[in-house]
Design a protein around this motif. Sequence first.
Motif, PDB file in Angstrom:
ATOM      1  N   UNK A 259     -84.142   7.331  26.049  1.00 15.38           N
ATOM      2  CA  UNK A 259     -83.097   8.139  26.830  1.00 15.38           C
ATOM      3  C   UNK A 259     -82.610   7.359  28.171  1.00 15.38           C
ATOM      4  N   UNK A 260     -83.291   6.848  28.553  1.00 17.98           N
ATOM      5  CA  UNK A 260     -82.837   6.218  30.048  1.00 17.98           C
ATOM      6  C   UNK A 260     -81.918   5.106  29.376  1.00 17.98           C
ATOM      7  N   UNK A 261     -82.236   4.332  28.345  1.00 16.70           N
ATOM      8  CA  UNK A 261     -81.417   3.411  27.902  1.00 16.70           C
ATOM      9  C   UNK A 261     -80.073   3.811  27.114  1.00 16.70           C
ATOM     10  N   UNK A 262     -80.283   5.058  26.740  1.00 14.14           N
ATOM     11  CA  UNK A 262     -78.786   5.479  26.152  1.00 14.14           C
ATOM     12  C   UNK A 262     -77.969   6.218  27.343  1.00 14.14           C
ATOM     13  N   UNK A 263     -78.579   6.642  28.397  1.00 12.96           N
ATOM     14  CA  UNK A 263     -77.787   7.020  29.854  1.00 12.96           C
ATOM     15  C   UNK A 263     -77.093   5.640  30.232  1.00 12.96           C
TER      16      UNK A 263
END
Length: 221
Positions: free
Chosen positions: A5-9
């Motif tokens: 999720x952090x990577x996608x953000x």
Amino acid sequence: MISSLVSEILFGFTGLISIINPIAIAFVFVDRTDSLTESERAALARRVAINAFVVLLVVFFVGTPILHFFGISMEALRIGGGLAVAVSAWNMLNAPEKQPNEAAVKPVDPDNAMSKAFFPLTVPLTTGPGTMATAIALNANRSHKVSEFLMSSIASVTISFLIMLAIWFTYNHATTFARYLGKEGTKVALRVSAFLLLCIGVQIILTGLSEFLAPLARMNS
């Protein structure tokens, strides 16, 4: 799951913020709002940032269905939107320079400025066709599984919120940037920003044309 999720953000934020380039557009924002007071400009910056947040949310969640409903291809979005950006930038490049006392005699019309908060300050100058196309592409393969859809939705909302904060902070402090550069430096920065905006518009058009012509080229080869 949290790491993805952090990577996608981070991926979505860096991709969109590089296209929006709020620092360069901030000088255009200053030029378009030179008749406003600091408080009025701050209110307008907040309005543009909120508008950008709403635009990104709409594009993230319903951008693709809207394009399909109206029969608009991604290529048409890029070409038409890029043309709008390029024309706006061309007009700024060829605009006559203001006289030293022009800002003092120009009447303050905050209501008229607020009416332009969405168009053209938010669309297409801030969240233009390049931004919309990128946002649509980020969610083009969004899964219909509940868990993955939820995580993707959280990422979309977070990215939009971070973009809103970046736009608000940059536009709200645009006059500070201009003050540090000085009068002549601001003029140069404005012209450079307009030229970069023109190049962005042309690049968006070229990308749309290349995507449109690629299948024809493959058919003839």
